[in-house]
Scaffold this motif. Structure first.
Motif, mmCIF file in Angstrom:
data_model
loop_
_atom_site.group_PDB
_atom_site.id
_atom_site.type_symbol
_atom_site.label_atom_id
_atom_site.label_comp_id
_atom_site.label_asym_id
_atom_site.label_seq_id
_atom_site.Cartn_x
_atom_site.Cartn_y
_atom_site.Cartn_z
ATOM 1 N N THR A 27 0.336 -0.029 -10.361
ATOM 2 C CA THR A 27 -0.643 0.938 -9.864
ATOM 3 C C THR A 27 -0.653 2.205 -10.724
ATOM 4 N N LYS A 40 -8.117 -2.126 1.166
ATOM 5 C CA LYS A 40 -9.321 -1.639 0.496
ATOM 6 C C LYS A 40 -9.790 -0.282 1.031
ATOM 7 N N ARG A 58 1.686 4.426 -11.206
ATOM 8 C CA ARG A 58 2.263 5.592 -10.538
ATOM 9 C C ARG A 58 3.764 5.749 -10.819
ATOM 10 N N VAL A 88 0.803 -1.225 0.000
ATOM 11 C CA VAL A 88 0.000 0.000 0.000
ATOM 12 C C VAL A 88 0.837 1.278 0.000
ATOM 13 N N ARG A 94 -6.442 5.330 0.305
ATOM 14 C CA ARG A 94 -6.870 6.385 -0.623
ATOM 15 C C ARG A 94 -6.378 6.105 -2.046
ATOM 16 N N GLN A 95 -5.270 5.340 -2.170
ATOM 17 C CA GLN A 95 -4.775 5.041 -3.517
ATOM 18 C C GLN A 95 -4.789 3.539 -3.775
ATOM 19 N N LYS A 96 -4.743 3.185 -5.065
ATOM 20 C CA LYS A 96 -4.813 1.788 -5.483
ATOM 21 C C LYS A 96 -3.655 0.973 -4.901
ATOM 22 N N PRO A 97 -3.946 -0.153 -4.276
ATOM 23 C CA PRO A 97 -2.845 -1.003 -3.811
ATOM 24 C C PRO A 97 -2.361 -1.933 -4.939
ATOM 25 N N TRP A 127 -1.443 -5.908 -5.542
ATOM 26 C CA TRP A 127 -1.729 -7.188 -4.880
ATOM 27 C C TRP A 127 -0.660 -8.212 -5.201
ATOM 28 N N LYS A 177 -0.743 -4.410 -15.922
ATOM 29 C CA LYS A 177 -1.635 -5.034 -14.939
ATOM 30 C C LYS A 177 -0.910 -6.062 -14.086
ATOM 31 N N SER A 215 -2.508 -5.541 -10.462
ATOM 32 C CA SER A 215 -3.346 -4.389 -10.130
ATOM 33 C C SER A 215 -4.694 -4.816 -9.538
ATOM 34 N N GLU A 216 -5.061 -6.094 -9.741
ATOM 35 C CA GLU A 216 -6.348 -6.592 -9.237
ATOM 36 C C GLU A 216 -6.129 -7.677 -8.192
#
Lengths: 388, 157
Positions: free
Chosen positions: A353, A228, A355, A8, A231-234, A236, A365, A386-387
């Motif tokens: 992510t 989850k 970034r 994260v 604030r930003q996409k983790p 996985w 991805k 990413s998922e």
């Protein structure tokens, strides 16, 4: 039964010769960066895991004591993980299992090195036992020159083509590093400059070798529940694999390395990957030497054994290719050794992510991070997506 | 003492020098005693039957005690080599030197040592002599110390 795990937040220092700051101040830079990046309250971290190279290289033995304050480790569960070049990926394993097992929900993992303060190659030679192997080890380049030689002989790879492919990797990585603010050597070189650089250990020339970098990297591992809420996409963790090989050089095949192949296979199985070249969108291989990166492209199934030279030359692994390898500039341009494999993980987090800024590969991805230790004796692989 | 490094930053010059007494144990001990007699010994694994040099206490693959001591040849073929042009801290030889993995006759693995006995500064000569598969033989130091340098180097035949 393990729980899903995410990363994260990541924090990296500005690497290079960092002799203007002390070791703890350098580490603190990465730790501050990861808390800034994630927005996590340091008080919420339950466990801290740290690693670097051996004490002999640090000048301060068991430096986790010395660095505990900079790591914000006071009052937390604290652990050290150290496996030489693979330290960073071993740390990522430790972070992953701490969360996957249910032991903790938030784990801070930090790796660092001030290579300029000691003598890296002297330390590397002392990793070999003193009775028989040490005098011949000649630091890392001496050992790592033999691998490409054997690879070329084994597959009848033409030496000039191999030289051109290694030079192409050097040119590509140096060009990529210019886009990465966390790279050390940010300067472009031409093919001719690489091919005419001084020989270190034949066939390895100066621009086939990583620099001497100071730097640190921090990563925060989190459980699904916390990830989850971020604030930003983790990113996985989709798969991990780690294998070791026999110790004595000369006992086992280090070119078609079973430990590298098996580590990747285990990570692919866990991630459900059957065609890595097509399914992976990016990879950060542990490439302190251009030639050796090609061996791992084969070990990880990106191409058939003996074909990496041709694949590099046709652009398969370049930034615009089917599977970009090392868009950060890789280890070739930045190598704070203890931190290096964790930087591979951090870079894949940034890529999946979206970034990674100027060195972002579009549409990533799924990515692979790699750590390498000893004379290709230890290999660790982590797949991030990413998922969930 | 406070001084400055090459970039002009203040540094403390420090050094840690620690003496060690590293145990040879019975297997290394016998191996080096035999080496003093100009004999290179390996041990054979009773399970996989590989002869590994230098001699081992146990087989790294089968994890069983090595039983039989086997003298291998002082000659073999070059399986791999590298010419090193860099000096490392504490390195016992001056560059250039050639490190090599040598398949000694009678062994199932390769033996790590130097190849020498000719002008290593002459790049063309090195290129002509050093090939995979070239035959080499051990050249011994006259005065033996019971260490790996009792073999000076392996010389191309």
């Amino acid at each position: 039964m393990t729980r899903p795990v995410a990363i994260v937040g990541v924090g990296q220092t500005k690497p290079g010769d960092r002799s203007e700051v002390t070791y703890p101040d350098l580490v603190r830079e990465a730790v501050q960066a990861v808390f800034h990046d994630s927005g996590i309250d340091p008080d919420d971290i339950e466990s801290v895991i740290f690693g670097s190279m051996p004490s002999m290289m640090e000048g301060v033995a068991m430096n986790h004591f010395y660095l505990a304050d900079a790591l914000r480790g006071v009052g937390k569960t604290f652990m050290r993980t150290e496996t030489c070049g693979t330290t960073g990926i071993s740390l990522a394993f430790s972070g992953y299992y701490s969360v996957a097992s249910g032991f903790a929900d938030l784990v801070l993992v930090v790796a660092s090195e001030k290579v300029n303060e000691g003598d890296a190659q002297a330390t590397m030679s002392t990793v070999a036992e003193p009775f028989y192997q040490r005098p011949f080890a000649a630091g890392a380049p001496g050992m790592y020159a033999m691998l490409p030689n054997e690879w070329m002989w084994k597959h009848d790879i033409e030496e000039d083509a191999c030289r051109d492919a290694a030079a192409t990797l050097s040119v590509d990585h140096h060009r990529d590093a210019v886009r990465n603010p966390c790279a050390h050597i940010r300067r472009e070189f031409t093919l001719e400059e690489v091919k005419s650089a001084p020989v270190v250990v034949y066939p390895i020339r100066l621009l086939d070798v990583c620099p001497t970098s100071d730097g640190a990297c921090a990563v925060i591992f989190a459980s699904e529940r916390i990830a989850k809420k971020m604030r930003q996409k983790p990113a996985w963790i989709k798969g991990i694999g780690f294998r070791g090989d026999e110790y004595v050089v000369g006992d086992s095949d280090r070119v078609e390395s079973h430990c590298a192949t098996d580590a990747a296979r285990e990570a692919y199985e866990m991630a459900g990957i059957t065609r890595p070249l097509e399914e992976l969108d990016v990879a950060e291989l542990y490439n302190p030497f251009t030639f050796v990166e090609m061996l791992h492209m084969e070990s990880f199934g990106f191409c058939e054994p003996g074909t990496a030279t041709a694949r590099v030359l046709n652009g398969t692994f370049s930034r615009e290719g089917t599977l970009p390898c090392g868009p950060s500039g890789g280890v070739l341009c930045t190598n704070p050794i203890g931190a290096t494999a964790l930087i591979r993980v951090a870079e894949i987090v940034l890529q999946v992510t979206g970034r990674a800024g100027d060195h972002q590969v579009p549409g990533v991805k799924l990515g692979l991070a790699h750590g390498l230790g000893g004379v290709n004796q230890f290999n660790g692989v982590m797949i991030l997506g990413s998922e969930l | 003492m406070l001084t400055v490094n090459k970039r002009g930053h203040p540094i403390l010059e420090a050094e840690a020098s620690i003496p060690y007494e590293l145990a040879y144990g019975p297997t290394w001990h016998r191996f080096f005693e035999e080496l003093k007699q100009e004999k290179i010994f390996g041990t054979r694994c009773p399970k996989c039957e590989r002869v590994l040099v230098p001699a081992r206490t146990f087989c790294p693959r089968c994890f069983v005690d090595m039983g039989q001591w086997v003298q291998v040849s002082n000659a073999g073929t070059v399986a791999n080599w590298a010419i090193c042009n860099l000096a490392f801290f504490g390195a016992p030889f001056k560059p250039p030197f050639i490190t090599s993995l040598i398949k000694l006759d009678g062994a199932d693995n390769t033996f790590f040592h130097l190849v020498g006995g000719f002008d290593l500064e002459d790049v063309n000569l090195v290129g002509r002599i050093m090939k995979r598969g070239v035959r080499v033989e051990a050249v011994w130091e006259r005065t033996k110390k019971g260490c790996i340098f009792d073999i000076k180097y392996f010389e191309p035949l």
